[in-house]
Motif scaffolding. Sequence first.
Motif: not given
Length: 164
Positions: A34-39
Amino acid sequence: MTAAAAQNGPAMSDWMTIRPEWIDFNGHLNMAYYNVLFDDGIDDIYRLIGFGADYARTRGMTTYVADFRVRYLRELHEGDRVRCAFYLLDHDSKRFHSFQELYHEDGWMAATAEGLTLHVDMDGPRVAPMPDDIAANVAAMQAAHDLLPRPNGVGLPIGIPRKA
């Protein structure tokens, strides 16, 4: 500024697809991705402001995340397509407060993230004021986003509710 200030809504990223290697043993997207997608989603939006890889390479400045909090609302699975909505909530000369929403292509919200980001001179590295042109872009986006309703979930506390 580019399209960011003229929008009638939050800035939106390009569509991204959930990769098979991101799926955990529970059969859904692992929390780290999820962090990768937000980033990855923010990279699309940063171009509207003037941040990103070119900014770091040509001007020696970048952004560092100081605080980032994710709320997981609904599971994502392999092959799902999602994109990020970005709201600029507040800023000063050296930092900005933002909120992101991760939307499935079917329209439902999968997660939200709230962050505090620092503007950094890579020579230090040290927190430093944004150059005038970038500050103007941030201010223009802020003015546009100030006209939007505040997203649900901004500033929520974390903890275990107790009955009195």
